[in-house]
Motif scaffolding. Structure first.
Motif, PDB file in Angstrom:
ATOM      1  N   GLY A   2     -11.989  -4.925   5.455  1.00 23.57           N
ATOM      2  CA  GLY A   2     -10.915  -5.532   4.672  1.00 23.57           C
ATOM      3  C   GLY A   2      -9.929  -6.189   5.599  1.00 23.57           C
ATOM      4  O   GLY A   2     -10.261  -6.551   6.735  1.00 23.57           O
ATOM      5  N   THR A   3      -8.717  -6.353   5.091  1.00 24.94           N
ATOM      6  CA  THR A   3      -7.680  -6.983   5.900  1.00 24.94           C
ATOM      7  C   THR A   3      -6.401  -6.161   5.819  1.00 24.94           C
ATOM      8  O   THR A   3      -6.251  -5.312   4.939  1.00 24.94           O
ATOM      9  CB  THR A   3      -7.340  -8.400   5.386  1.00 24.94           C
ATOM     10  OG1 THR A   3      -6.872  -8.280   4.041  1.00 24.94           O
ATOM     11  CG2 THR A   3      -8.517  -9.334   5.448  1.00 24.94           C
ATOM     12  N   VAL A   4      -5.508  -6.455   6.757  1.00 25.43           N
ATOM     13  CA  VAL A   4      -4.137  -5.965   6.642  1.00 25.43           C
ATOM     14  C   VAL A   4      -3.295  -7.208   6.411  1.00 25.43           C
ATOM     15  O   VAL A   4      -3.415  -8.198   7.155  1.00 25.43           O
ATOM     16  CB  VAL A   4      -3.695  -5.195   7.906  1.00 25.43           C
ATOM     17  CG1 VAL A   4      -2.256  -4.711   7.758  1.00 25.43           C
ATOM     18  CG2 VAL A   4      -4.629  -4.022   8.186  1.00 25.43           C
ATOM     19  N   ARG A   5      -2.488  -7.178   5.357  1.00 27.54           N
ATOM     20  CA  ARG A   5      -1.735  -8.368   4.943  1.00 27.54           C
ATOM     21  C   ARG A   5      -0.276  -8.043   4.707  1.00 27.54           C
ATOM     22  O   ARG A   5       0.092  -6.886   4.489  1.00 27.54           O
ATOM     23  CB  ARG A   5      -2.303  -8.913   3.621  1.00 27.54           C
ATOM     24  CG  ARG A   5      -3.676  -9.448   3.767  1.00 27.54           C
ATOM     25  CD  ARG A   5      -4.224  -9.989   2.453  1.00 27.54           C
ATOM     26  NE  ARG A   5      -5.520 -10.592   2.722  1.00 27.54           N
ATOM     27  CZ  ARG A   5      -5.693 -11.845   3.111  1.00 27.54           C
ATOM     28  NH1 ARG A   5      -4.665 -12.658   3.230  1.00 27.54           N
ATOM     29  NH2 ARG A   5      -6.898 -12.308   3.376  1.00 27.54           N
ATOM     30  N   THR A  65       0.840  -1.198   0.000  1.00 32.15           N
ATOM     31  CA  THR A  65       0.000   0.000   0.000  1.00 32.15           C
ATOM     32  C   THR A  65       0.879   1.254   0.000  1.00 32.15           C
ATOM     33  O   THR A  65       1.735   1.409   0.880  1.00 32.15           O
ATOM     34  CB  THR A  65      -0.904   0.012   1.259  1.00 32.15           C
ATOM     35  OG1 THR A  65      -1.665  -1.192   1.262  1.00 32.15           O
ATOM     36  CG2 THR A  65      -1.824   1.211   1.275  1.00 32.15           C
ATOM     37  N   ARG A  72      -8.416  -9.044   9.992  1.00 27.86           N
ATOM     38  CA  ARG A  72      -9.565  -8.288   9.485  1.00 27.86           C
ATOM     39  C   ARG A  72      -9.852  -7.033  10.315  1.00 27.86           C
ATOM     40  O   ARG A  72      -9.666  -7.031  11.532  1.00 27.86           O
ATOM     41  CB  ARG A  72     -10.824  -9.159   9.501  1.00 27.86           C
ATOM     42  CG  ARG A  72     -10.750 -10.389   8.629  1.00 27.86           C
ATOM     43  CD  ARG A  72     -12.035 -11.177   8.733  1.00 27.86           C
ATOM     44  NE  ARG A  72     -12.400 -11.414  10.133  1.00 27.86           N
ATOM     45  CZ  ARG A  72     -13.594 -11.810  10.545  1.00 27.86           C
ATOM     46  NH1 ARG A  72     -14.564 -12.013   9.681  1.00 27.86           N
ATOM     47  NH2 ARG A  72     -13.834 -12.008  11.828  1.00 27.86           N
ATOM     48  N   PRO A  96      -2.255 -12.772   6.414  1.00 27.61           N
ATOM     49  CA  PRO A  96      -2.941 -11.760   7.232  1.00 27.61           C
ATOM     50  C   PRO A  96      -2.080 -11.348   8.429  1.00 27.61           C
ATOM     51  O   PRO A  96      -1.380 -12.192   8.999  1.00 27.61           O
ATOM     52  CB  PRO A  96      -4.212 -12.474   7.707  1.00 27.61           C
ATOM     53  CG  PRO A  96      -4.334 -13.693   6.879  1.00 27.61           C
ATOM     54  CD  PRO A  96      -2.983 -14.044   6.368  1.00 27.61           C
ATOM     55  N   ASP A 117     -14.382  -2.377   0.363  1.00 30.04           N
ATOM     56  CA  ASP A 117     -13.554  -3.530   0.757  1.00 30.04           C
ATOM     57  C   ASP A 117     -12.137  -3.221   0.328  1.00 30.04           C
ATOM     58  O   ASP A 117     -11.909  -2.971  -0.860  1.00 30.04           O
ATOM     59  CB  ASP A 117     -14.000  -4.786  -0.010  1.00 30.04           C
ATOM     60  CG  ASP A 117     -15.138  -5.489   0.674  1.00 30.04           C
ATOM     61  OD1 ASP A 117     -14.866  -6.312   1.549  1.00 30.04           O
ATOM     62  OD2 ASP A 117     -16.302  -5.185   0.312  1.00 30.04           O
ATOM     63  N   TYR A 118     -11.214  -3.259   1.243  1.00 29.63           N
ATOM     64  CA  TYR A 118      -9.834  -2.917   0.860  1.00 29.63           C
ATOM     65  C   TYR A 118      -8.851  -3.730   1.688  1.00 29.63           C
ATOM     66  O   TYR A 118      -9.003  -3.843   2.902  1.00 29.63           O
ATOM     67  CB  TYR A 118      -9.575  -1.420   1.080  1.00 29.63           C
ATOM     68  CG  TYR A 118      -8.319  -0.946   0.386  1.00 29.63           C
ATOM     69  CD1 TYR A 118      -8.326  -0.658  -0.966  1.00 29.63           C
ATOM     70  CD2 TYR A 118      -7.120  -0.811   1.084  1.00 29.63           C
ATOM     71  CE1 TYR A 118      -7.177  -0.235  -1.622  1.00 29.63           C
ATOM     72  CE2 TYR A 118      -5.960  -0.388   0.436  1.00 29.63           C
ATOM     73  CZ  TYR A 118      -6.009  -0.102  -0.914  1.00 29.63           C
ATOM     74  OH  TYR A 118      -4.864   0.317  -1.556  1.00 29.63           O
ATOM     75  N   ASP A 119      -7.866  -4.282   1.021  1.00 26.24           N
ATOM     76  CA  ASP A 119      -6.801  -5.003   1.727  1.00 26.24           C
ATOM     77  C   ASP A 119      -5.544  -4.144   1.728  1.00 26.24           C
ATOM     78  O   ASP A 119      -4.989  -3.856   0.662  1.00 26.24           O
ATOM     79  CB  ASP A 119      -6.527  -6.353   1.050  1.00 26.24           C
ATOM     80  CG  ASP A 119      -7.705  -7.292   1.206  1.00 26.24           C
ATOM     81  OD1 ASP A 119      -8.462  -7.137   2.194  1.00 26.24           O
ATOM     82  OD2 ASP A 119      -7.897  -8.157   0.336  1.00 26.24           O
ATOM     83  N   THR A 154      -6.551  -5.243  14.003  1.00 28.07           N
ATOM     84  CA  THR A 154      -7.066  -6.361  13.204  1.00 28.07           C
ATOM     85  C   THR A 154      -7.207  -7.593  14.093  1.00 28.07           C
ATOM     86  O   THR A 154      -6.465  -7.772  15.062  1.00 28.07           O
ATOM     87  CB  THR A 154      -6.123  -6.679  12.031  1.00 28.07           C
ATOM     88  OG1 THR A 154      -4.810  -6.884  12.544  1.00 28.07           O
ATOM     89  CG2 THR A 154      -6.116  -5.572  11.006  1.00 28.07           C
ATOM     90  N   VAL A 172      -1.671  -3.623   2.395  1.00 25.43           N
ATOM     91  CA  VAL A 172      -0.514  -4.530   2.335  1.00 25.43           C
ATOM     92  C   VAL A 172       0.712  -3.820   2.902  1.00 25.43           C
ATOM     93  O   VAL A 172       1.112  -2.761   2.408  1.00 25.43           O
ATOM     94  CB  VAL A 172      -0.258  -4.985   0.877  1.00 25.43           C
ATOM     95  CG1 VAL A 172       0.950  -5.916   0.821  1.00 25.43           C
ATOM     96  CG2 VAL A 172      -1.494  -5.679   0.311  1.00 25.43           C
TER      97      VAL A 172
END
Ligand code: BEZ
Ligand code: FE
Length: 295
Positions: A131-134, A96, A179, A140, A277-279, A174, A281
């Protein structure tokens, strides 16, 4: 002894500033002197323009205080803030990207439980952000901290309202699956403050003084590089003319309209709403940075 002339003044000034004790200060000051002198020569800088410039900078300082930083705004509209972010906070492909912090962040926001709303109970279109942080490899990241803040429907931030309660800002970690999820209202685009010297300057151009609708995020997780970023509403007005150059393609996301009675997690949501919805990164901090980070 050499007296300064129009021809040699740059060399003499450079020689003086080369005496800076710190090597980095020496580099910064000699480059600044060189570029300023080149600028003055290139545009045939007049004495009245020099005076106007000093008056402008004086006014920029005078209107600044703990809550208002007109010099940062000046840097923002010149593209210098975003250039500095892009040069210093480069991210690998897939991670990101960073954007400007902006002047409206407040530390220590309230903690927002999963699926709870940012405080304020304000009018606006309901918006669900999840969303998630990955990691870069898709793993994740549990326990990553999200610090988010945004403007209301009128483009106003909490810091612009004297003695406001916490408003449209919050912290969330998260869960075990990386999530996050919270409710808010859809932000609108807004104008940068135009009642100061920067506004006076911008009004003398055809520059749009608006930012596109966005939500700010600070993301952090142990062992990862922190990210300062924003999510922008796809199709929003001003998305390609952001006055502070903060919008980036990777950060533009659809705010998807969902009808009444659609599910969010295990709940049916009675009213129509928007959904993002956003992941995010994050990339690993290098080993040295981790070793130097205080526990
Ligand atoms: C903001 O997004 O909050 C912002 C950034 C730079 C200048 C003004 C506002
Ligand atoms: Fe903003």
């Amino acid at each position: 002894m050499t007296f300064a002339t129009e021809d040699n003044i740059t060399d003499i000034a450079l020689e003086r500033w080369r005496t800076a004790h710190d090597p980095r200060l020496r580099e910064l000051m000699t480059a600044a002197v060189q570029h300023l002198h080149d600028f003055a020569r290139e545009v045939n800088f007049t004495e009245s323009e020099w005076l106007a410039a000093t008056e402008f900078l004086t006014a920029t300082g005078q209107i600044s205080d703990a809550k208002r930083q007109e010099f940062i705004l000046l840097s923002d509209v010149l593209g210098l803030s975003m250039l500095t972010v892009m040069m210093n906070a480069r991210t690998s492909a897939g991670a990101t990207p960073n954007s400007v912090l902006g002047p409206f962040h407040i530390d220590a926001s309230p903690v927002i439980d999963r699926n709870a709303a940012l405080p304020g109970d304000l009018p606006g279109e309901a918006l669900y952000v999840c969303g998630t942080v990955r990691d870069l490899d898709g793993t994740p990241i549990a326990g990553a901290l999200l610090d988010m803040w945004q403007a209301d429907e009128d483009g106003t931030y909490e810091t612009q309202i004297p003695d406001s309660e916490a408003r449209l800002r919050g912290l969330q970690r998260t869960d075990a699956q990386g999530r996050f999820a919270f409710w808010t209202i859809a932000p609108k685009g807004y104008s940068i403050p135009m009642d100061g010297p920067v506004g006076t300057l911008v009004r003398q151009t055809r520059i749009s003084h608006y930012r596109p609708a966005h939500v700010h995020f600070l993301l952090s997780a142990e062992g990862y590089k922190p990210v300062t970023t924003q999510l922008f509403r796809a199709g929003a007005e001003y998305i390609d003319t952001d006055v502070v150059f903060g919008a980036r393609p990777e950060l533009v996301v659809p705010f998807v309209a969902r009808p009444a009675a659609t599910m969010v997690d295990d709940r049916v949501i009675a009213q129509p709403h928007l959904r993002v919805d956003y992941d995010f990164v994050l990339e690993k901090a290098d080993a040295l940075a981790i070793a130097l980070t205080p526990a």
